[in-house]
Design a protein around this motif. Structure first.
Motif, mmCIF file in Angstrom:
data_model
loop_
_atom_site.group_PDB
_atom_site.id
_atom_site.type_symbol
_atom_site.label_atom_id
_atom_site.label_comp_id
_atom_site.label_asym_id
_atom_site.label_seq_id
_atom_site.Cartn_x
_atom_site.Cartn_y
_atom_site.Cartn_z
ATOM 1 N N SER A 191 1.492 17.355 47.517
ATOM 2 C CA SER A 191 0.300 16.520 47.414
ATOM 3 C C SER A 191 0.199 15.996 45.985
ATOM 4 O O SER A 191 0.863 16.492 45.062
ATOM 5 N N LEU A 192 -0.640 14.986 45.787
ATOM 6 C CA LEU A 192 -0.806 14.376 44.475
ATOM 7 C C LEU A 192 -1.815 15.173 43.656
ATOM 8 O O LEU A 192 -2.894 15.531 44.131
ATOM 9 N N SER A 193 -1.462 15.464 42.416
ATOM 10 C CA SER A 193 -2.351 16.191 41.519
ATOM 11 C C SER A 193 -3.610 15.373 41.220
ATOM 12 O O SER A 193 -3.612 14.139 41.311
ATOM 13 N N ASP A 194 -4.677 16.060 40.843
ATOM 14 C CA ASP A 194 -5.895 15.374 40.409
ATOM 15 C C ASP A 194 -5.669 14.641 39.088
ATOM 16 O O ASP A 194 -6.424 13.729 38.732
ATOM 17 N N THR A 195 -4.650 15.034 38.344
ATOM 18 C CA THR A 195 -4.287 14.372 37.087
ATOM 19 C C THR A 195 -2.816 13.971 37.165
ATOM 20 O O THR A 195 -1.959 14.565 36.499
ATOM 21 N N PRO A 196 -2.495 12.963 37.967
ATOM 22 C CA PRO A 196 -1.097 12.656 38.272
ATOM 23 C C PRO A 196 -0.375 11.842 37.218
ATOM 24 O O PRO A 196 0.840 11.633 37.327
ATOM 25 N N GLY A 197 -1.061 11.343 36.208
ATOM 26 C CA GLY A 197 -0.417 10.438 35.263
ATOM 27 C C GLY A 197 -0.074 9.143 35.962
ATOM 28 O O GLY A 197 -0.907 8.568 36.659
ATOM 29 N N THR A 198 1.168 8.692 35.813
ATOM 30 C CA THR A 198 1.585 7.440 36.452
ATOM 31 C C THR A 198 2.091 7.654 37.874
ATOM 32 O O THR A 198 2.407 6.680 38.564
ATOM 33 N N LEU A 199 2.182 8.879 38.320
ATOM 34 C CA LEU A 199 2.644 9.158 39.679
ATOM 35 C C LEU A 199 1.597 8.685 40.680
ATOM 36 O O LEU A 199 0.390 8.876 40.474
ATOM 37 N N THR A 200 2.043 8.071 41.766
ATOM 38 C CA THR A 200 1.129 7.552 42.785
ATOM 39 C C THR A 200 1.331 8.273 44.106
ATOM 40 O O THR A 200 2.330 8.964 44.320
ATOM 41 N N GLN A 201 0.377 8.081 45.013
ATOM 42 C CA GLN A 201 0.510 8.656 46.341
ATOM 43 C C GLN A 201 1.730 8.092 47.056
ATOM 44 O O GLN A 201 2.404 8.791 47.816
ATOM 45 N N THR A 202 2.032 6.844 46.819
ATOM 46 C CA THR A 202 3.224 6.241 47.407
ATOM 47 C C THR A 202 4.481 6.973 46.956
ATOM 48 O O THR A 202 5.402 7.205 47.752
#
Length: 300
Positions: A191-202
């Protein structure tokens, strides 16, 4: 046989985001057969059950050798499924009798399997079976798992069920053949972190997972005990139809903490997580759930 129906530049911001859960299986009962063991000319009757991999709480629970209900997790066989039921005197090295069995209306039916065939009523008998059926030999039987389990059919082909029951001839009632999974299941959920930086759900949705350094071959005895060989390979798991869960069936085996284990690739970057501290054995019939919240920090 009937099959059911049945992600990082990376990557975990802190080790506390990895949740490991190791739990044992529990039985799920099918419809019971009549328990009058002396009816119909002393015909031996059976009840049956399948233990699911406990911890499989996803709404999309992939199918294995037998049908697993996706909503309840309850296991069952399908009418027309076949196996072989073996019967041996407990503690004896003598011959083993084999009886073909067909699953009908909640129970296994055999031809000419009666209590009368086993003596004066005081002997203790060992009943056991595999699903799918395996031919009996007095030596260990070989096992070889498909390393590519990325389709439902390939995943199901890795599964093997085993049941065993002791019953005295003089005892009345049906013999319970409660099947358990011989294999171990690893589930990796991304899953995507609450603080993902430049990472996206895609990016997470497009991520891939490889399970590294796992035994591919071994042997199984009549009790369902697996012994592995030293041949190691990488496994491609089955991705869930919805969400980002990846499941793979593996041989029960010993593992070494720190060994590269879960490799995740996203957005062109790859990171590998090791076998965690404290995990030394992958147990049959159990599931390990690894939840990873992903961020772009720490990408490799």
């Amino acid at each position: 046989m009937k099959n059911k129906k049945s992600n990082i530049p990376a990557f975990v911001a802190a080790s506390g985001l990895v949740c490991l859960l190791l739990v044992a299986g529990c039985s799920q009962d099918d419809a019971l057969a009549p328990d009058g063991g002396t009816d119909d000319g002393n015909t031996i009757r059976f009840t049956t059950a399948i233990a699911d991999f406990t911890g499989s709480d996803a709404t999309d629970n992939p199918g294995t050798r037998a049908t697993i209900d996706p909503d309840t997790g309850t296991g069952s066989f399908a009418n027309g499924d076949e196996t072989t039921i073996f019967v041996a005197y407990e503690g004896s090295n003598g011959s083993v009798s084999a009886y073909s069995a067909i699953f009908r209306n909640g129970t296994w039916e055999t031809d000419n399997l009666t209590w009368d065939a086993f003596g004066d009523g005081t002997a203790e008998l060992n009943f056991y079976a595999f699903f799918p059926a395996r031919t009996y030999t007095e030596t260990l039987q070989s096992l070889s798992l498909p390393t590519d389990q990325s389709t439902a059919a390939q995943y199901a082909a890795a599964d093997l069920l085993h049941a065993s029951a002791l019953r005295r001839v003089q005892g009345s009632g049906a013999v319970p053949l409660d099947f358990r999974h011989v294999m171990y299941r690893l589930t990796v959920s991304l899953s995507l972190s609450d603080t993902p930086g430049t990472l996206t759900q895609t990016d997470v949705d497009a991520a891939t997972v490889v399970i590294k350094n796992m035994c591919t071959t071994g042997t199984v005895d009549h009790t369902g005990k697996v012994t592995t060989h030293s041949t190691l390979s990488n496994f491609i798991p089955l991705k869930s139809a919805s969400g980002n869960s990846f499941r793979v069936l593996l041989l029960p085996q010993n593992v070494t903490p720190g060994t590269p284990w879960i490799e995740i690739t996203a957005s062109g970057k790859t990171v590998t997580y090791p076998v965690p501290a404290g995990l030394t054995t992958l147990h049959e019939g159990k599931e390990q759930v690894v939840n990873l919240k992903l961020t772009n920090s720490g990408a490799s």
